[in-house]
Design a protein around this motif. Structure first.
Motif, PDB file in Angstrom:
ATOM      1  N   LEU A 713       0.815  -1.214   0.000  1.00 43.79           N
ATOM      2  CA  LEU A 713       0.000   0.000   0.000  1.00 43.79           C
ATOM      3  C   LEU A 713       0.847   1.263   0.000  1.00 43.79           C
ATOM      4  O   LEU A 713       0.415   2.301  -0.520  1.00 43.79           O
ATOM      5  CB  LEU A 713      -0.940   0.017   1.215  1.00 43.79           C
ATOM      6  CG  LEU A 713      -2.088  -0.993   1.225  1.00 43.79           C
ATOM      7  CD1 LEU A 713      -2.911  -0.842   2.488  1.00 43.79           C
ATOM      8  CD2 LEU A 713      -2.964  -0.828  -0.012  1.00 43.79           C
ATOM      9  N   ASN A 714       2.055   1.195   0.567  1.00 42.36           N
ATOM     10  CA  ASN A 714       2.815   2.442   0.707  1.00 42.36           C
ATOM     11  C   ASN A 714       3.291   2.979  -0.642  1.00 42.36           C
ATOM     12  O   ASN A 714       3.541   4.164  -0.783  1.00 42.36           O
ATOM     13  CB  ASN A 714       3.984   2.249   1.683  1.00 42.36           C
ATOM     14  CG  ASN A 714       5.247   1.763   1.022  1.00 42.36           C
ATOM     15  OD1 ASN A 714       6.025   2.548   0.503  1.00 42.36           O
ATOM     16  ND2 ASN A 714       5.448   0.458   1.047  1.00 42.36           N
ATOM     17  N   SER A 715       3.386   2.110  -1.660  1.00 44.65           N
ATOM     18  CA  SER A 715       3.809   2.592  -2.984  1.00 44.65           C
ATOM     19  C   SER A 715       2.673   3.285  -3.733  1.00 44.65           C
ATOM     20  O   SER A 715       2.903   3.942  -4.759  1.00 44.65           O
ATOM     21  CB  SER A 715       4.341   1.437  -3.831  1.00 44.65           C
ATOM     22  OG  SER A 715       3.320   0.491  -4.084  1.00 44.65           O
ATOM     23  N   ASN A 716       1.430   3.126  -3.226  1.00 46.54           N
ATOM     24  CA  ASN A 716       0.296   3.763  -3.903  1.00 46.54           C
ATOM     25  C   ASN A 716       0.407   5.284  -3.905  1.00 46.54           C
ATOM     26  O   ASN A 716       0.043   5.949  -4.871  1.00 46.54           O
ATOM     27  CB  ASN A 716      -1.026   3.370  -3.215  1.00 46.54           C
ATOM     28  CG  ASN A 716      -1.405   1.933  -3.492  1.00 46.54           C
ATOM     29  OD1 ASN A 716      -0.758   1.258  -4.276  1.00 46.54           O
ATOM     30  ND2 ASN A 716      -2.436   1.457  -2.827  1.00 46.54           N
ATOM     31  N   VAL A 717       0.914   5.836  -2.794  1.00 48.02           N
ATOM     32  CA  VAL A 717       0.977   7.294  -2.681  1.00 48.02           C
ATOM     33  C   VAL A 717       1.970   7.898  -3.680  1.00 48.02           C
ATOM     34  O   VAL A 717       1.614   8.823  -4.419  1.00 48.02           O
ATOM     35  CB  VAL A 717       1.316   7.719  -1.237  1.00 48.02           C
ATOM     36  CG1 VAL A 717       1.406   9.237  -1.124  1.00 48.02           C
ATOM     37  CG2 VAL A 717       0.262   7.184  -0.274  1.00 48.02           C
ATOM     38  N   ALA A 787       1.446   3.676   5.908  1.00 49.62           N
ATOM     39  CA  ALA A 787       1.430   3.472   4.452  1.00 49.62           C
ATOM     40  C   ALA A 787       1.223   4.777   3.700  1.00 49.62           C
ATOM     41  O   ALA A 787       1.911   5.058   2.711  1.00 49.62           O
ATOM     42  CB  ALA A 787       0.357   2.460   4.070  1.00 49.62           C
ATOM     43  N   PHE A 788       0.255   5.585   4.162  1.00 46.84           N
ATOM     44  CA  PHE A 788      -0.099   6.789   3.421  1.00 46.84           C
ATOM     45  C   PHE A 788       0.494   8.064   4.018  1.00 46.84           C
ATOM     46  O   PHE A 788       0.776   9.015   3.293  1.00 46.84           O
ATOM     47  CB  PHE A 788      -1.622   6.927   3.340  1.00 46.84           C
ATOM     48  CG  PHE A 788      -2.286   5.769   2.656  1.00 46.84           C
ATOM     49  CD1 PHE A 788      -1.980   5.442   1.347  1.00 46.84           C
ATOM     50  CD2 PHE A 788      -3.207   4.981   3.319  1.00 46.84           C
ATOM     51  CE1 PHE A 788      -2.574   4.371   0.703  1.00 46.84           C
ATOM     52  CE2 PHE A 788      -3.821   3.911   2.694  1.00 46.84           C
ATOM     53  CZ  PHE A 788      -3.506   3.598   1.385  1.00 46.84           C
ATOM     54  N   GLY A 789       0.679   8.084   5.340  1.00 46.03           N
ATOM     55  CA  GLY A 789       1.130   9.318   5.962  1.00 46.03           C
ATOM     56  C   GLY A 789       2.616   9.378   6.237  1.00 46.03           C
ATOM     57  O   GLY A 789       3.167  10.452   6.448  1.00 46.03           O
ATOM     58  N   LEU A 790       3.308   8.213   6.259  1.00 45.64           N
ATOM     59  CA  LEU A 790       4.738   8.220   6.558  1.00 45.64           C
ATOM     60  C   LEU A 790       5.536   7.685   5.371  1.00 45.64           C
ATOM     61  O   LEU A 790       6.135   8.459   4.622  1.00 45.64           O
ATOM     62  CB  LEU A 790       5.013   7.393   7.821  1.00 45.64           C
ATOM     63  CG  LEU A 790       6.470   7.357   8.284  1.00 45.64           C
ATOM     64  CD1 LEU A 790       6.969   8.758   8.617  1.00 45.64           C
ATOM     65  CD2 LEU A 790       6.625   6.439   9.499  1.00 45.64           C
ATOM     66  N   TYR A 791       5.523   6.367   5.201  1.00 43.26           N
ATOM     67  CA  TYR A 791       6.292   5.780   4.103  1.00 43.26           C
ATOM     68  C   TYR A 791       5.881   6.369   2.754  1.00 43.26           C
ATOM     69  O   TYR A 791       6.722   6.780   1.939  1.00 43.26           O
ATOM     70  CB  TYR A 791       6.079   4.268   4.048  1.00 43.26           C
ATOM     71  CG  TYR A 791       6.707   3.470   5.173  1.00 43.26           C
ATOM     72  CD1 TYR A 791       7.287   4.088   6.281  1.00 43.26           C
ATOM     73  CD2 TYR A 791       6.719   2.085   5.125  1.00 43.26           C
ATOM     74  CE1 TYR A 791       7.846   3.355   7.306  1.00 43.26           C
ATOM     75  CE2 TYR A 791       7.280   1.327   6.147  1.00 43.26           C
ATOM     76  CZ  TYR A 791       7.840   1.975   7.229  1.00 43.26           C
ATOM     77  OH  TYR A 791       8.392   1.240   8.237  1.00 43.26           O
ATOM     78  N   GLY A 792       4.570   6.413   2.507  1.00 42.26           N
ATOM     79  CA  GLY A 792       4.077   6.882   1.211  1.00 42.26           C
ATOM     80  C   GLY A 792       4.371   8.348   0.968  1.00 42.26           C
ATOM     81  O   GLY A 792       4.774   8.736  -0.139  1.00 42.26           O
ATOM     82  N   LEU A 793       4.190   9.153   1.998  1.00 47.85           N
ATOM     83  CA  LEU A 793       4.414  10.588   1.844  1.00 47.85           C
ATOM     84  C   LEU A 793       5.887  10.893   1.599  1.00 47.85           C
ATOM     85  O   LEU A 793       6.233  11.708   0.721  1.00 47.85           O
ATOM     86  CB  LEU A 793       3.920  11.320   3.096  1.00 47.85           C
ATOM     87  CG  LEU A 793       3.916  12.844   3.036  1.00 47.85           C
ATOM     88  CD1 LEU A 793       3.009  13.325   1.914  1.00 47.85           C
ATOM     89  CD2 LEU A 793       3.474  13.440   4.376  1.00 47.85           C
ATOM     90  N   VAL A 794       6.766  10.235   2.366  1.00 50.48           N
ATOM     91  CA  VAL A 794       8.214  10.439   2.189  1.00 50.48           C
ATOM     92  C   VAL A 794       8.640  10.004   0.797  1.00 50.48           C
ATOM     93  O   VAL A 794       9.407  10.713   0.107  1.00 50.48           O
ATOM     94  CB  VAL A 794       9.000   9.675   3.274  1.00 50.48           C
ATOM     95  CG1 VAL A 794      10.494   9.696   2.956  1.00 50.48           C
ATOM     96  CG2 VAL A 794       8.737  10.268   4.648  1.00 50.48           C
ATOM     97  N   ALA A 795       8.133   8.835   0.339  1.00 48.50           N
ATOM     98  CA  ALA A 795       8.483   8.359  -1.002  1.00 48.50           C
ATOM     99  C   ALA A 795       7.962   9.300  -2.072  1.00 48.50           C
ATOM    100  O   ALA A 795       8.619   9.501  -3.115  1.00 48.50           O
ATOM    101  CB  ALA A 795       7.921   6.953  -1.210  1.00 48.50           C
ATOM    102  N   SER A 796       6.791   9.902  -1.846  1.00 45.69           N
ATOM    103  CA  SER A 796       6.237  10.864  -2.810  1.00 45.69           C
ATOM    104  C   SER A 796       7.135  12.080  -2.940  1.00 45.69           C
ATOM    105  O   SER A 796       7.414  12.566  -4.054  1.00 45.69           O
ATOM    106  CB  SER A 796       4.832  11.306  -2.362  1.00 45.69           C
ATOM    107  OG  SER A 796       3.957  10.217  -2.322  1.00 45.69           O
ATOM    108  N   VAL A 797       7.605  12.577  -1.793  1.00 46.56           N
ATOM    109  CA  VAL A 797       8.497  13.748  -1.814  1.00 46.56           C
ATOM    110  C   VAL A 797       9.794  13.413  -2.534  1.00 46.56           C
ATOM    111  O   VAL A 797      10.273  14.179  -3.386  1.00 46.56           O
ATOM    112  CB  VAL A 797       8.778  14.227  -0.367  1.00 46.56           C
ATOM    113  CG1 VAL A 797       9.866  15.302  -0.370  1.00 46.56           C
ATOM    114  CG2 VAL A 797       7.503  14.743   0.283  1.00 46.56           C
ATOM    115  N   ILE A 798      10.379  12.267  -2.200  1.00 44.49           N
ATOM    116  CA  ILE A 798      11.667  11.885  -2.805  1.00 44.49           C
ATOM    117  C   ILE A 798      11.525  11.674  -4.305  1.00 44.49           C
ATOM    118  O   ILE A 798      12.370  12.133  -5.098  1.00 44.49           O
ATOM    119  CB  ILE A 798      12.216  10.616  -2.124  1.00 44.49           C
ATOM    120  CG1 ILE A 798      12.626  10.934  -0.677  1.00 44.49           C
ATOM    121  CG2 ILE A 798      13.391  10.039  -2.907  1.00 44.49           C
ATOM    122  CD1 ILE A 798      13.039   9.709   0.118  1.00 44.49           C
ATOM    123  N   SER A 799      10.458  10.967  -4.735  1.00 37.53           N
ATOM    124  CA  SER A 799      10.291  10.719  -6.175  1.00 37.53           C
ATOM    125  C   SER A 799      10.012  12.018  -6.931  1.00 37.53           C
ATOM    126  O   SER A 799      10.464  12.195  -8.075  1.00 37.53           O
ATOM    127  CB  SER A 799       9.151   9.704  -6.407  1.00 37.53           C
ATOM    128  OG  SER A 799       7.933  10.178  -5.864  1.00 37.53           O
TER     129      SER A 799
END
Length: 926
Positions: A713-717, A787-799
């Motif tokens: 789920l964390n890659s969805n963000v 999934a959405f507020g930590l891992y996903g959000l950080v990955a969104s910023v980095i990508s």
């Protein structure tokens, strides 16, 4: 043999010699060679389960789910809109995902089938004149075999010798009242009513018998009925229902988001309808949990296989979830908490006690002893007790087939200890049994807790030998043997006997009482027909002889297992037929309870109301001197209090409690076939520690499912973030990630690491947490936030930073962001690669929830690292292979981009380790 043209009624009418001739057998059974020939001729003695869905239909169903149909339609629309490559890619996703699902289900089914093969049923047969234990699958027509209370009848068979046998034939007739059996012919009323015939699939509720197999496997009456009902229907477990719900919820959310973005793309960005649909499709694909259900199934199968290695065999994958919720274990004592290796260390007689020293052991099929510990001929009372112990005994020793094998005791540990005792005294069992053969037997049952045998005497009379629990034995004894003389038993005698029993029980020792009665040849107190002797007629006016005192030491591993349960907030309630003093002594010794524990006996339990019992089971409590039937009430009461109950059992009467329990646990070594059939889990070593290991594994499997869910789920963000940026900048920022690239993450790079998480080992401290509430959801607030507020959000910023990093290196912001060409393709490639490298960190971080990854070994899960290696290799192929570049809109990356990517996982991993450390510190303070 000409068995096919004969009916069971024909066999029932034959005398024994005719039957043996017809079946080509004898009292000494078949030869090994003949048995092997018949096994080839008739096949294995197994009932074939219902036909499974054909492989083709099973394969096709993976392409007809709601999401699969959505993807088929989406691919068609993409082709219709002129984007053939995208349409083909979407259909490829569907095909690969369907094939993957089919493979997963097939792997899970293979795992389940392999576990079924690990649950053999054994039968005691006579071959070449020798008794031996074989797998019931190898039983053939003509085999002579023994059956006793608790056995499931392995084949249709004719009874040749019967002792007080009753059989539950409800599986065939629907009649719940057990049927009495005899060796003589009597047809009775209705089908399956022959009194001297027993049928496969029925259950012996009491008594013993010898039988000759008539038909096996699918040729039995049970097999014929089974062949008519070949369709198996399975109901979804709570976990499966929740996963189905979760899949539907996520799919609906994905579709709703897709619709919203479709509308906004048309009216906000002014995209053409076709391009808006493809844009929305990317959002839908980003939120679809591809492979969730089949991966969960495989994770459960892997969990059951790991449990099997720890001696706990689960009959259904669905039971894994219940293990993690267990709050109470209702456990037997003997053989579960203790070693079930009885050793007699004292023989108590009125006015004297013999200490039994030395260690008896089994060697080459015979009981051996190093030296004679005492001479029984010098004490008439001791001689009588030893004779009872030797003759009132069904245990035998099976010689090893080869020099590498070990002898096998066919019987109970208690009776084996009696055999060793008599051997230490110099008695030869075969010689004594030949001199005083058994004329009749009244088998042990859990109500009277006694066993009685009848033998001839030298003067033409008979002698009744009885052994059993002391309280029951005293109730039928009115005389006592003292110094070779029989006298009336006084109240002082009873007090002395009870005092001795209590003294030994307080030390955790178990007493077994012995008594006898002699009946003259002309006596009218006992029927002349031995087979007509009733329990009431035999077991009365007995002469009490003495006690054997035996020790059953606790299992060495039980101490740690009990501590684990206490840390995990799992209560253990001992339920035993032993005395209150013995039960309490053992419980306190192993740390199960404190010395202030309340001990409730079976008699007290009968007097308690339901409300009183509900209060009692909430505290520290032991149930002693209870019958197996009491277990059902104890389990039901715990469940009424809201507990999730695991209950152990091994006998016929344990079956209702095993079925009632949330997890019924049967003993694989000492358990009856009935108990094993009723149970959800079977212990191959009868060890309580294996229950605790299985609960730990059950918690681990559920935890791994949550780790897997968090990971996918964390890659969805970060997959959705580029579309959000594109939308809210009204197209000023070109789409940083294409639909084809989203499919790459979901289908290619994420899948193998996700599977690796399903095989993760137990996290340190998993047994230091309370049981999971039954109302808990797989997808909880913690997973959603991470999934959405930590891992996903950080990955969104980095990508997103990665996307602008490439544009920055190519002149932005001095020039407009490229919307096509090499720079645009390189920027989208960098976005894709950044998401992949964020997922590398996520795969490692998801391995534990609170503990440091270093505590379980950062390289201990090889599947994770093989999955990471695969996704990096796949990414490299997408970036550098020309054909794939054109298909996935990618471009080669330079050294600076790769340095940027390789650095990404390191701070993500270290920051997560810091967060987990702070959480652990917070929990420690609390």
């Amino acid at each position: 043999m000409a068995t096919k043209t004969l009916t069971n009624d024909d066999f029932a009418k034959m005398d024994i010699s005719q039957l043996q001739e017809q079946l080509g057998t004898s009292a000494e059974g078949l030869s090994h060679d003949e048995a092997a020939k018949r096994l080839t001729q008739y096949g294995t003695n197994t009932i074939q389960h219902g036909k499974r869905q054909s492989q083709l239909l099973s394969f096709l169903k993976n392409f007809t789910s709601m999401m699969a149909i959505l993807l088929w339609v989406s691919g068609f629309i993409a082709m219709f809109a002129g984007m053939v490559e995208l349409g083909i890619a979407i259909w490829a996703v569907n095909l690969i995902n369907g094939c993957f699902s089919f493979w997963q289900e097939h792997a899970a089914q293979k795992a389940t089938d392999s576990l079924r093969k690990m649950l053999p049923t054994f039968v005691q047969v006579t071959r070449d004149g020798k008794d031996m234990q074989i797998n019931a699958d190898d039983l053939v027509p003509g085999d002579v075999f023994a059956i006793q209370a608790g056995n499931a009848i392995p084949a249709d068979a004719r009874l040749t010798e019967v002792s007080s046998m009753q059989v539950d034939e409800s599986a065939l007739t629907g009649e719940s009242v057990p049927t009495s059996k005899r060796s003589t012919y009597n047809h009775g009323e209705g089908q399956f009513a022959e009194k001297n015939i027993v049928y496969a699939g029925t259950v012996v509720t009491s008594g013993t018998a010898t039988a000759i197999a008539l038909s096996t496997g699918m040729q039995t009456e049970f097999g014929k009925i089974a062949s008519l009902t070949q369709n198996e229907k399975q109901t979804a477990s709570p976990l499966q229902q929740e996963l189905n719900r979760l899949t539907r919820q996520l799919s609906l959310i994905a579709i709703m988001i897709g619709v919203v973005f479709f509308v906004l793309a048309i009216f906000f960005v002014h995209y053409p309808v076709a391009k808006s649909f493809i844009f929305a499709l990317g959002m839908i694909v980003a939120f679809i949990p591809e492979g969730l259900l089949p991966t969960v199934t495989l994770s459960l199968a892997q969990g059951t296989q790991r449990m099997a290695k720890k001696h706990a065999l689960l009959k259904q994958l669905n039971s894994v979830e219940t293990l993690g919720e267990t709050t109470v274990i209702c456990s037997d004592k003997t053989g579960t908490l203790t070693q079930n290796q009885m050793t007699i260390n004292n023989v108590w007689l009125p006015t004297r006690t013999y200490a039994v020293t030395g260690t008896g052991y089994v060697n080459n099929g015979h009981i051996q002893f190093g030296s004679k510990d005492f001479d029984a001929t010098q004490d008439a009372d001791l001689s009588r007790l030893l004779q009872i112990a030797l003759l009132n005994n069904d245990t035998q020793v099976q010689a090893p087939a080869t020099s590498q094998d070990t002898p096998k005791i066919l019987g109970t540990p208690t009776e084996a200890a009696l055999d060793i005792l008599t051997a230490k005294a110099g008695l030869d069992k075969a010689t004594v049994a030949k001199e005083m053969p058994r004329l009749a037997e009244l088998p042990f049952d859990s109500d009277r807790k006694r066993m009685t045998t009848i033998h001839p005497t030298a003067d033409g009379g008979r002698v009744i030998y009885t052994k059993g629990a002391l309280d029951g034995m005293l109730s039928i004894s009115d005389q006592i043997l003292d110094g070779g003389n029989v006298r009336a038993m006084t109240e002082a005698d009873r007090n002395e006997i009870n005092h001795a029993n209590e003294m030994y029980a307080a030390q955790g020792l178990r007493a077994l009482a012995f008594a006898y009665r002699e009946v003259g040849a002309d006596s009218s107190t006992l029927p002349q027909d031995n087979k007509a002797i009733s329990i009431d007629a035999a077991e009365r006016h007995m002469i009490f002889v003495g006690l054997t005192i035996m020790a059953d030491p606790p299992r060495p591993e039980i101490y740690d297992a009990v501590k684990k349960c206490h840390r995990a907030n799992i209560r253990i309630i001992m339920v035993t037929g032993d005395s209150a003093l013995t039960a309490k002594s053992v419980a306190v010794k192993i740390g199960l309870t404190s010395d202030k524990v309340r001990v409730i006996t079976g008699d007290e339990l009968n007097q308690m109301s339901d409300d009183q019992l509900r209060e009692a089971v909430k505290g520290e409590v032991i149930f002693a001197r209870v019958a197996p039937e009491h277990k059902f009430r104890i389990v039901s009461t715990c469940q009424a209090n809201g507990d999730i109950v695991a209950s152990t059992g091994d006998g016929v009467n344990d079956a209702p409690a095993l079925k009632k329990a949330d997890i019924g646990i049967a003993m694989g070594v000492t358990g009856t076939d009935v108990a094993k059939d009723a149970a959800d889990m079977i212990l191959t070593d009868d060890n309580f520690a294996s229950i605790v290991a299985a609960i730990e594994e059950g918690r681990t499997v559920y935890s791994n499912l949550q780790k897997f869910l968090l990971y996918i789920l964390n890659s969805n963000v970060p997959e959705a973030a580029p579309s959000v940026i594109f939308l809210f900048t009204r197209g000023l920022v070109p789409l940083p990630l294409t639909v084809m690239q989203i499919l790459t993450v979901d289908l290619g790079t994420d899948m193998l690491p996700a599977l690796g998480l399903g095989a993760e080992q137990s996290e340190p401290g998993i047994m230091d947490q309370p049981p999971r509430p039954r109302t808990a959801h797989l997808l909880n607030k913690s997973i959603i936030w991470k999934a959405f507020g930590l891992y996903g959000l950080v990955a969104s910023v980095i990508s997103t930073v990665a996307y602008f990093f490439v544009n920055k290196m190519n002149g932005w912001p001095g020039i407009a962001l490229a919307s096509n060409g090499d720079i645009y393709r390189e920027a989208t490639t960098m976005t894709l690669a950044a998401i992949v490298f964020c997922q590398i960190a996520a795969a490692i971080n998801c391995r534990t929830q609170i503990s440091s990854v270093f505590s379980i070994g950062i390289f201990s899960n090889h599947r994770i690292w093989w999955g990471i290696a695969f996704e990096v290799l796949l990414l490299a192929c997408l970036i550098y292979i020309p054909f794939l570049q054109g298909l996935f809109n990618t471009a080669p990356l330079g050294v600076s981009e790769w340095i940027f990517l390789v650095v990404i996982p390191i701070p993500l991993f270290l920051l997560e380790e810091l967060r987990k450390y702070l959480v652990r510190q917070h929990h420690a303070k609390q």
